[in-house]
Design a protein around this motif. Structure first.
Motif, PDB file in Angstrom:
ATOM      1  N   ALA A   1       1.018  -0.997   0.062  1.00 12.99           N
ATOM      2  CA  ALA A   1       0.084  -0.098   0.022  1.00 12.99           C
ATOM      3  C   ALA A   1       0.757   1.431   0.127  1.00 12.99           C
ATOM      4  O   ALA A   1       0.635   2.132  -0.670  1.00 12.99           O
ATOM      5  CB  ALA A   1      -0.814   0.212   1.150  1.00 12.99           C
TER       6      ALA A   1
ATOM      7  N   LEU B   1       2.018   1.432  -3.548  1.00  9.37           N
ATOM      8  CA  LEU B   1       1.147   1.629  -4.626  1.00  9.37           C
ATOM      9  C   LEU B   1       0.484   3.220  -4.255  1.00  9.37           C
ATOM     10  O   LEU B   1       0.285   4.031  -5.453  1.00  9.37           O
ATOM     11  CB  LEU B   1      -0.041   0.937  -4.447  1.00  9.37           C
ATOM     12  N   ALA B   2       0.612   3.656  -3.046  1.00  5.74           N
ATOM     13  CA  ALA B   2       0.238   5.034  -2.773  1.00  5.74           C
ATOM     14  C   ALA B   2       1.412   5.996  -3.385  1.00  5.74           C
ATOM     15  O   ALA B   2       1.245   6.921  -3.619  1.00  5.74           O
ATOM     16  CB  ALA B   2       0.107   5.241  -1.194  1.00  5.74           C
TER      17      ALA B   2
ATOM     18  N   TYR C   1       0.808   6.179  -7.069  1.00  2.59           N
ATOM     19  CA  TYR C   1      -0.498   6.824  -7.240  1.00  2.59           C
ATOM     20  C   TYR C   1      -0.254   8.381  -7.111  1.00  2.59           C
ATOM     21  O   TYR C   1      -0.791   9.443  -7.901  1.00  2.59           O
ATOM     22  CB  TYR C   1      -1.632   6.729  -6.401  1.00  2.59           C
TER      23      TYR C   1
ATOM     24  N   LEU D   1      -9.035   4.933  -7.235  1.00  5.64           N
ATOM     25  CA  LEU D   1      -8.536   3.526  -6.614  1.00  5.64           C
ATOM     26  C   LEU D   1      -9.932   2.825  -6.397  1.00  5.64           C
ATOM     27  O   LEU D   1      -9.852   1.559  -6.381  1.00  5.64           O
ATOM     28  CB  LEU D   1      -8.144   4.097  -5.127  1.00  5.64           C
TER      29      LEU D   1
ATOM     30  N   THR E   1       6.660   7.954   0.164  1.00  6.44           N
ATOM     31  CA  THR E   1       5.344   7.912   0.575  1.00  6.44           C
ATOM     32  C   THR E   1       5.557   8.328   1.846  1.00  6.44           C
ATOM     33  O   THR E   1       5.010   9.353   2.492  1.00  6.44           O
ATOM     34  CB  THR E   1       4.592   6.650   0.337  1.00  6.44           C
TER      35      THR E   1
ATOM     36  N   THR F   1      -4.215  -4.679  -0.712  1.00  7.85           N
ATOM     37  CA  THR F   1      -3.110  -3.659  -0.888  1.00  7.85           C
ATOM     38  C   THR F   1      -3.835  -2.286  -1.429  1.00  7.85           C
ATOM     39  O   THR F   1      -3.670  -1.230  -0.788  1.00  7.85           O
ATOM     40  CB  THR F   1      -2.319  -4.284  -2.057  1.00  7.85           C
TER      41      THR F   1
ATOM     42  N   HIS G   1      -5.912  -0.829   1.439  1.00  9.39           N
ATOM     43  CA  HIS G   1      -5.099   0.276   2.458  1.00  9.39           C
ATOM     44  C   HIS G   1      -4.439   1.395   1.650  1.00  9.39           C
ATOM     45  O   HIS G   1      -4.528   2.466   2.446  1.00  9.39           O
ATOM     46  CB  HIS G   1      -3.724  -0.741   2.723  1.00  9.39           C
ATOM     47  N   THR G   2      -4.511   1.184   0.396  1.00 12.61           N
ATOM     48  CA  THR G   2      -3.887   2.532  -0.392  1.00 12.61           C
ATOM     49  C   THR G   2      -5.046   3.606  -0.399  1.00 12.61           C
ATOM     50  O   THR G   2      -4.856   4.982  -0.243  1.00 12.61           O
ATOM     51  CB  THR G   2      -3.567   2.246  -1.880  1.00 12.61           C
TER      52      THR G   2
ATOM     53  N   VAL H   1      -4.069   7.363   0.625  1.00 13.55           N
ATOM     54  CA  VAL H   1      -4.405   8.516  -0.640  1.00 13.55           C
ATOM     55  C   VAL H   1      -5.573   9.495  -0.086  1.00 13.55           C
ATOM     56  O   VAL H   1      -5.097  10.554  -0.265  1.00 13.55           O
ATOM     57  CB  VAL H   1      -4.630   7.943  -1.813  1.00 13.55           C
TER      58      VAL H   1
END
Length: 542
Positions: free
Chosen positions: A68, A71-72, A75, A106, A207, A298, A301-302, A306
């Motif tokens: 996460a 991926l955040a 993003y 998302l 992040t 994942t 959580h992201t 975000v």
């Protein structure tokens, strides 16, 4: 060509709250002491052996919480960090909608996460090839991937060059071009030697730093207003260019007459919601999860990470409008990308800043710089995968190659994509190229999304339909964007003095996406009819 839309260094440094020379030196020292070790860690975290699974997917061992954070990081690009903050500062309610769309995208990725991970290879070409084997679809996916990635890289590198020049306290196109080359070279090295493992490390650190910087700026900002958000909103409205319209929708495209402004706003929202979720480097990241269940967790959580950052983004945008003022933000950069840096300088104390203020500016500058590095590394890796895995290994070599040779091809492809992007960013420095980021999202929403929907969810899809959706969506999105007011005919266009803007809207997805979806259905029907007419009723490789 149009006037510059990236931050003018002279204006930025002369704006209210700009730092003096001593404070800028302290910021630069802190910045270098923070960023340089991170780059070394990224390179040293690369795969120990030349294994394809390690280079493209980090061995598929990325657990949900760490995934996460990664991926955040993927993003939260510079367009989100700087652009959304600027949109809130300049356009108020419309900027809030843009931040909300980033979170909503998302939700689209959550719907795609399970089937994407179940069918995940190393690239989008692997995913679609399970539905339509053969080289044609892989070539189409590679073309679309590069068409989405290269413009995105150009915008990111171009903006990074201007920001770095401002941080150094220097001005002029030569300084900005040099900064682009230096930043691009760092990213190429990180990608070539680090692969997905190195990218994961820099995304996690980015992040955490970005969240820390946003929390620090937001806390100082709210403290300035006595933790009264109503007072902040009222001050932001007063600082807006049009206070009466700041808290109402429609300010972003207020210059458009009739219903075009509404259509452009809706089109921009659809572009963000659907386009960000389908960018090649975003979908590629899901392949690093151990399984489909981990991929879903994942993304969930992201959503929290975000969402929290976007709340901070809205507050920082309101703070920039309140303390800096929309006219000053627009004077430094008509696109609003300078809003966060200007706000940070004001909160730090301006020319009279002390050590604490300089550390705040250094933290924000490091976060912005790491954001650019991390996103450019991820996008470069996705583009390299399309070249090395889809075109070289699967199309040219027909799968007959060793893992070592494919990893070597991926490294060379990373270098090639990086050099091309650097050259383009240097060549267009000073041009209004901000529309390229919207173009990349439009390509993803108009071409990649329809192909994924048909390949993952429609049993009746056919290779011909996938090809028509991929190429048709790409050509429609690019053709309409080049014929829109963002490319010619308007004061803020790339070529304001030329007039081939026959398409009236600035956002094209409302037209290009339905066209691609219809082409996908029509192509599948044509392909199945053609198969039935062949001896033995071949299924067309489906």
């Amino acid at each position: 060509m149009s006037p510059r839309t990236h931050t003018s260094t002279d204006l930025l440094l002369a704006a209210p709250g700009a730092l003096d020379g001593d404070a800028r030196e302290l910021v630069l020292i802190g910045f270098l002491a923070f960023v340089v070790p991170i780059l070394f860690i990224c390179v040293l975290s690369g795969p120990e052996r030349d294994r394809v699974d390690d280079f493209y997917a980090a061995g598929r061992t990325l657990r949900p919480l760490r995934g996460a954070l990664v991926l955040a990081g993927v993003y939260l690009s510079a367009a989100t960090v700087l652009g959304t903050t600027g949109s809130v500062a300049l356009y108020g309610y419309d900027g809030l909608l843009i931040a909300l769309c980033t979170v909503l995208s998302l939700g689209v990725l959550l719907l795609l996460a399970d089937p994407l991970r179940r069918r995940a290879g190393y690239t989008l070409g692997d995913t679609l090839a399970l539905r339509a084997p053969g080289p044609a679809v892989r070539v189409a996916v590679a073309v679309v991937t590069l068409s989405a990635c290269v413009p995105y890289l150009v915008v990111q590198l171009s903006g990074a060059g201007v920001t770095t020049a401002a941080l150094l306290g220097l001005s002029g196109p030569g300084v900005e071009r040099t900064a682009i080359v230096m930043i691009g070279a760092l990213v190429v090295c990180a990608t070539v030697f680090g692969g997905m493992r190195g990218t994961i490390v820099i995304q996690v650190i980015k992040t955490l730093v970005l969240l820390g910087a946003a929390a620090a700026v937001t806390a100082v900002l709210l403290h300035r207003f006595g933790w009264d958000t109503d007072a902040l909103i009222r001050a932001a409205a007063r600082g807006g260019d049009r206070p009466d319209a700041y808290l109402r929708p429609g300010l972003r495209f207020a210059a458009s007459t009739g219903p075009r402004g509404t259509l452009d706003l809706v089109g921009l929202m659809v572009t963000i919601v659907l386009g960000v979720a389908c960018l090649p480097h975003v979908t590629m990241q899901l392949g690093a999860a151990p399984d489909a269940a981990a991929a879903r967790r994942t993304v969930r959580h992201t959503l929290g990470i975000v969402g929290a950052f976007c709340v901070a983004t809205v507050l920082m945008g309101l703070g920039a409008a309140a303390l800096v003022g929309a006219p000053a933000v627009m004077a430094a950069d008509p696109g609003g990308n300078s809003a966060l840096l200007l706000l940070t300088a004001v909160l730090a104390g301006g020319p009279a800043t002390g050590t604490g203020g300089a550390l705040l500016v250094a933290l924000v500058s490091s976060a912005v710089f790491l954001t650019t590095l991390a996103v450019v590394a991820s996008v470069t890796l996705a583009a390299a995968g399309a070249l090395a895995h889809d075109l070289y290994t699967q199309v040219l070599r027909r799968g007959r190659t060793t893992e070592g040779r494919e990893v070597a091809a991926a490294r060379w492809s990373s270098a090639g994509v990086g050099v091309l992007s650097i050259a383009l960013a240097v060549g267009v420095q000073g041009w209004n190229v901000q529309f390229l980021s919207v173009l990349s999202l439009a390509v993803a929403a108009s071409s990649i999304l329809p192909a994924l929907v048909y390949a993952l969810f429609w049993r009746g899809s056919h290779r011909t339909g996938l090809l028509w959706a991929l190429y048709g969506g790409l050509l429609c999105a690019v053709g309409l964007q080049l014929s829109s007011p963002v490319f010619s005919g308007s004061p803020a266009a790339l070529f304001p003095d030329r007039h081939f803007d026959w398409f009236p809207l600035q956002t094209v997805v409302l037209v290009s996406l339905p066209v691609a979806l219809l082409l996908g259905v029509a192509g599948s029907l044509v392909g199945r009819r053609r198969d039935r007419g062949r001896p033995g009723g071949a299924a067309g490789g489906m």
